[in-house]
Write an enzyme that holds these catalytic residues in place. Structure first.
Site, short mmCIF file in Angstrom:
data_model
loop_
_atom_site.label_atom_id
_atom_site.label_comp_id
_atom_site.label_asym_id
_atom_site.label_seq_id
_atom_site.Cartn_x
_atom_site.Cartn_y
_atom_site.Cartn_z
N CYS A 211 -0.92 17.33 1.09
CA CYS A 211 -0.65 15.84 0.58
C CYS A 211 -1.01 15.01 1.55
CB CYS A 211 0.47 15.73 0.11
SG CYS A 211 0.91 17.30 -1.39
N ARG B 284 0.83 -1.58 0.28
CA ARG B 284 -0.10 0.02 -0.04
C ARG B 284 1.12 1.44 -0.01
NH1 ARG B 284 0.02 3.17 3.17
NH2 ARG B 284 -0.05 2.17 5.16
N GLU C 297 13.18 15.15 8.10
CA GLU C 297 14.55 15.16 7.93
C GLU C 297 14.67 14.68 9.69
OE1 GLU C 297 16.19 19.35 7.93
OE2 GLU C 297 14.86 19.53 5.69
N GLU D 297 3.32 9.18 8.68
CA GLU D 297 2.33 9.94 7.92
C GLU D 297 1.66 10.84 9.59
OE1 GLU D 297 1.51 10.71 5.39
OE2 GLU D 297 1.65 9.40 3.94
P1 TGC Z 1 0.54 24.51 11.25
O1 TGC Z 1 1.17 25.80 11.43
O2 TGC Z 1 -0.88 23.74 12.40
O3 TGC Z 1 -0.18 24.11 10.34
C1 TGC Z 1 0.84 24.86 8.94
C2 TGC Z 1 0.09 25.42 7.40
O4 TGC Z 1 -0.70 24.19 7.38
C3 TGC Z 1 -1.98 23.97 7.73
N1 TGC Z 1 -2.27 22.56 7.91
C4 TGC Z 1 -2.81 22.03 6.61
N2 TGC Z 1 -3.30 21.86 5.66
C5 TGC Z 1 -3.48 21.02 4.75
N3 TGC Z 1 -3.61 19.35 5.46
C6 TGC Z 1 -3.54 19.74 6.13
N4 TGC Z 1 -3.17 18.22 7.57
C7 TGC Z 1 -2.98 20.37 7.56
N5 TGC Z 1 -2.30 20.68 8.82
C8 TGC Z 1 -1.99 21.74 9.07
C9 TGC Z 1 -2.50 24.88 8.84
O5 TGC Z 1 -3.82 25.14 8.40
C10 TGC Z 1 -0.91 26.41 8.27
O6 TGC Z 1 -1.76 27.05 7.46
P2 TGC Z 1 -1.42 28.35 7.66
O7 TGC Z 1 -2.17 28.89 6.03
O8 TGC Z 1 -2.49 29.36 8.76
O9 TGC Z 1 -0.40 28.64 7.21
O10 TGC Z 1 2.01 23.87 11.98
P3 TGC Z 1 3.01 23.13 12.93
O11 TGC Z 1 4.17 23.17 12.05
O12 TGC Z 1 2.45 23.56 13.70
O13 TGC Z 1 2.59 20.95 12.65
C11 TGC Z 1 1.33 20.99 13.28
C12 TGC Z 1 1.49 19.64 13.12
C13 TGC Z 1 2.20 18.53 14.18
C14 TGC Z 1 0.63 19.00 12.83
C15 TGC Z 1 2.15 18.98 11.87
O14 TGC Z 1 3.11 19.43 11.08
C16 TGC Z 1 2.13 17.35 11.44
O15 TGC Z 1 1.50 16.99 10.79
N6 TGC Z 1 2.87 16.75 11.63
C17 TGC Z 1 3.85 15.29 11.91
C18 TGC Z 1 4.51 14.89 10.47
C19 TGC Z 1 4.50 13.36 9.64
O16 TGC Z 1 2.88 13.85 9.53
N7 TGC Z 1 5.48 13.65 8.74
C20 TGC Z 1 5.19 12.77 7.53
C21 TGC Z 1 6.13 12.80 6.89
S1 TGC Z 1 5.62 11.79 4.83
C22 TGC Z 1 5.75 9.76 5.19
O17 TGC Z 1 5.45 9.54 6.57
C23 TGC Z 1 4.96 9.35 4.49
S2 TGC Z 1 4.99 7.65 4.41
C24 TGC Z 1 4.55 7.55 2.81
C25 TGC Z 1 4.24 5.64 3.31
O18 TGC Z 1 4.76 5.37 3.08
O19 TGC Z 1 3.12 5.57 2.95
P1 FAD Z 2 9.54 12.05 16.33
O1 FAD Z 2 8.83 13.35 15.81
O2 FAD Z 2 11.57 12.55 16.60
O3 FAD Z 2 9.00 11.27 17.59
C1 FAD Z 2 9.51 10.53 18.83
C2 FAD Z 2 8.56 10.70 19.30
O4 FAD Z 2 8.34 11.67 20.43
C3 FAD Z 2 7.44 9.75 19.31
O5 FAD Z 2 6.37 9.57 19.87
C4 FAD Z 2 6.59 11.42 18.29
O6 FAD Z 2 4.99 10.84 18.88
C5 FAD Z 2 6.54 11.85 19.87
N1 FAD Z 2 6.34 13.56 19.56
C6 FAD Z 2 7.06 14.31 18.68
N2 FAD Z 2 6.96 14.91 19.14
C7 FAD Z 2 5.45 15.48 19.83
C8 FAD Z 2 4.93 16.39 20.97
N3 FAD Z 2 4.25 17.74 20.78
N4 FAD Z 2 4.51 15.57 22.02
C9 FAD Z 2 3.68 14.82 21.95
N5 FAD Z 2 4.80 13.37 21.73
C10 FAD Z 2 5.79 14.33 20.48
N6 FAD Z 2 8.88 10.85 5.85
C11 FAD Z 2 8.67 11.69 4.45
O7 FAD Z 2 8.66 12.55 4.79
N7 FAD Z 2 8.80 10.26 3.30
C12 FAD Z 2 8.63 8.71 3.33
O8 FAD Z 2 8.28 8.18 2.49
C13 FAD Z 2 8.06 8.13 4.95
N8 FAD Z 2 8.07 7.01 4.71
C14 FAD Z 2 8.94 6.43 6.26
C15 FAD Z 2 8.25 5.29 5.33
C16 FAD Z 2 9.30 4.39 6.89
C17 FAD Z 2 9.51 2.96 7.26
C18 FAD Z 2 8.65 5.04 7.99
C19 FAD Z 2 9.66 4.15 10.08
C20 FAD Z 2 8.92 6.37 8.30
C21 FAD Z 2 8.16 7.54 7.21
N9 FAD Z 2 8.76 8.51 7.23
C22 FAD Z 2 8.96 9.18 5.79
C23 FAD Z 2 9.35 9.58 8.34
C24 FAD Z 2 8.12 9.82 9.49
O9 FAD Z 2 6.97 10.42 8.47
C25 FAD Z 2 8.45 9.91 10.47
O10 FAD Z 2 9.08 9.37 11.22
C26 FAD Z 2 7.05 10.43 11.42
O11 FAD Z 2 6.95 12.01 10.87
C27 FAD Z 2 7.96 11.07 12.79
O12 FAD Z 2 8.64 11.19 12.90
P2 FAD Z 2 10.25 10.59 13.62
O13 FAD Z 2 10.36 9.31 13.72
O14 FAD Z 2 11.17 11.67 13.71
O15 FAD Z 2 10.08 10.72 15.40
#
Ligand code: TGC
Ligand code: FAD
Length: 407
Positions: A261, A112, A155, A386
């Site tokens: 996204c 997936r 990062e 995610e």
């Molecule tokens: P914050 O100030 O809350 O938001 C910045 C701006 O973004 C807007 N926004 C969104 N817009 C669209 N969709 C969403 N889900 C949105 N969430 C927030 C927000 O309204 C704001 O807009 P504007 O116009 O006011 O500037 O941002 P923050 O820096 O405080 O962070 C909020 C937080 C912690 C919720 C966010 O950074 C977050 O979701 N962190 C988690 C990071 C994450 O999910 N990383 C994933 C990396 S990719 C991945 O894992 C791929 S795995 C792929 C696979 O193999 O399937």
């Molecule tokens: P951290 O952010 O360091 O978090 C560590 C712990 O601290 C977690 O339990 C978290 O919940 C907790 N924590 C952090 N902040 C807070 C808070 N404010 N309050 C309470 N608890 C908190 N990323 C991409 O960009 N592209 C990809 O394609 C992608 N693919 C991935 C594939 C795999 C197999 C894996 C493992 C990860 C992938 N990721 C990708 C990255 C993924 O999105 C991150 O691992 C994830 O967002 C968490 O970041 P981190 O691992 O740095 O953990």
């Protein structure tokens, strides 16, 4: 004397698997789906059973990605199913996208992932924020799997807090010069292109399409993963990479670009995780009816029935949550916070079900004869990527209280 290895476990583990999965729909949720949804699901299920189920365990054991499946995933319409047909995509609705992700994850979360990243994290930003030229250049070839993409947000020092990223670019005439590194990037070692989020000279986040072969751009593989082993993961390293400005996605500036996204991909995971849960439940139900102890099937013991009854209850709740989210998404009304709730709930539900299913399988539950441990270890990644389980909780908390726990 024969060794245990020759006569024991290895003989019990059937390396070429027949997929015996039977669908479970306790509340008749299928009646809420259209003919097109059911046809899409059937087509993907049939492909999974024929092409992937027999080999997935071996790829996972070897920690190898079945890259030959990218083209086939394109053929079955798994890349961008809800993006428009004019760019070679499926033109279906969000529920069709959901059911396709569910069938893929029923087999393996890594399968997936191959589709989520390509469709929701690479094709979607190009479609939503790209120029017409970028859409025509990349989308049709990505839809067929001829071009593989990856998405660089995380990062080494910025995971949950992507807004703190340090990857950045400067301008030099018609080009930009990109420096920095991305970590944990699904598909990166096999990707032809990467959608990379980086800070511009004003410190604002923008998306850039980086192509393999650009000087200074490398994609080292990350080894030693004990989860999502059939998915390939790597880094993205940029050392003074010169990129034409025309590769910048013109349609968005700011963190909302990559986060939108993520909303698309998290939605797919909310559906997908149910697939992994269904597979664990299906295997546990069959095993419990066949395995006898104390002279009767273990399914007859109340404690086993409790496990199975709770599993199907949780699956049913998740199916209804996903379906309702799908109808909201089709109306353009699914909020990021609603998507977070469904991603968090459904992934956690699936992980809990994998753990219970493992118990029902007894010792056999830890072997690769059954899909349980593979799903369980995969789901540990799905719980984290995610947006982690706790980050999604805080997104819901912020939505209901109006108070931001991140700042
Ligand atoms: P914050 O100030 O809350 O938001 C910045 C701006 O973004 C807007 N926004 C969104 N817009 C669209 N969709 C969403 N889900 C949105 N969430 C927030 C927000 O309204 C704001 O807009 P504007 O116009 O006011 O500037 O941002 P923050 O820096 O405080 O962070 C909020 C937080 C912690 C919720 C966010 O950074 C977050 O979701 N962190 C988690 C990071 C994450 O999910 N990383 C994933 C990396 S990719 C991945 O894992 C791929 S795995 C792929 C696979 O193999 O399937
Ligand atoms: P951290 O952010 O360091 O978090 C560590 C712990 O601290 C977690 O339990 C978290 O919940 C907790 N924590 C952090 N902040 C807070 C808070 N404010 N309050 C309470 N608890 C908190 N990323 C991409 O960009 N592209 C990809 O394609 C992608 N693919 C991935 C594939 C795999 C197999 C894996 C493992 C990860 C992938 N990721 C990708 C990255 C993924 O999105 C991150 O691992 C994830 O967002 C968490 O970041 P981190 O691992 O740095 O953990």
């Amino acid at each position: 004397m024969e060794t245990t290895t020759q006569t024991g476990l290895e003989n019990m583990i059937n390396k070429s698997k027949t997929d015996k999965y039977e669908h479970h729909d306790y509340y008749g949720v299928d009646a809420l789906l259209s003919e097109d949804h059911l046809l899409a699901r059937e087509a993907v299920r049939e492909w999974v059973k024929r092409e992937v189920s027999p080999i997935i365990e071996q790829y996972s054991e070897k920690a190898e990605c079945p890259v030959h499946l990218f083209k086939q995933l394109g053929e079955i319409g798994a890349f961008g199913p809800s993006l428009p047909e004019e760019y070679g995509c499926g033109g279906m609705d969000e529920i069709a996208y959901g059911v396709i992700m569910q069938e893929l994850e029923r087999c393996d979360s890594g399968l997936r992932s191959m589709a989520s990243v390509q469709g929701s994290l690479v094709m979607y930003p190009i479609y939503r924020f790209g120029s017409e030229e970028q859409k025509r250049k990349y989308l049709p070839k990505m839809a067929t799997g001829d071009i593989i993409g990856c998405f660089g947000l995380t990062e080494p020092d910025h995971g949950s807090d992507p807004g703190g990223m340090t990857t950045s670019f400067t301008e030099d005439g018609d080009d930009i010069i990109l420096n920095g590194a991305k970590m944990w990037i699904t598909n990166s070692p096999v990707a032809d292109v990467a959608v990379v989020w980086a800070k511009n000279p004003e410190g604002k986040i923008q998306g850039v399409i980086v192509e393999r072969g650009m000087e200074g751009f490398t994609t080292p593989e990350i080894h030693g993963k004990l989860s999502l082993r059939a998915s390939i993961t790597g880094e993205l390293v940029f050392e003074d990479v010169r990129i034409p400005k025309e590769n910048i996605l013109p349609g968005v500036v700011g963190l909302n670009g990559p986060l939108s996204c993520l909303s698309k991909a998290r939605y797919g995971i909310a559906w997908g995780a149910i697939g992994a849960a269904l597979d664990c439940y299906d295997s546990a139900l069959r095993y419990a009816k066949e395995r006898e102890q104390f002279g009767k099937p273990i399914a007859q013991f109340q404690l086993t029935q409790k496990k199975l009854a709770e599993m199907i209850t949780e699956i049913t709740k998740a199916q209804l949550l996903a379906w309702r989210l799908g109808t909201l998404a089709n109306e353009g009304k699914a909020s990021p916070a609603q998507i977070s709730m469904a991603k968090r709930n459904n992934v956690h539900m699936a992980l809990e079900i994998a753990r219970e299913a493992r118990q029902i399988h007894g010792g056999m539950g830890i072997t690769s004869e059954y899909p349980i441990m593979r799903h369980m270890t995969n789901l540990e990644t799905v719980l984290t990527y995610e947006g982690t389980h706790d980050i999604h909780l805080l997104i819901t908390g912020m939505d209901v209280t109006g108070l931001n726990a991140f700042k």
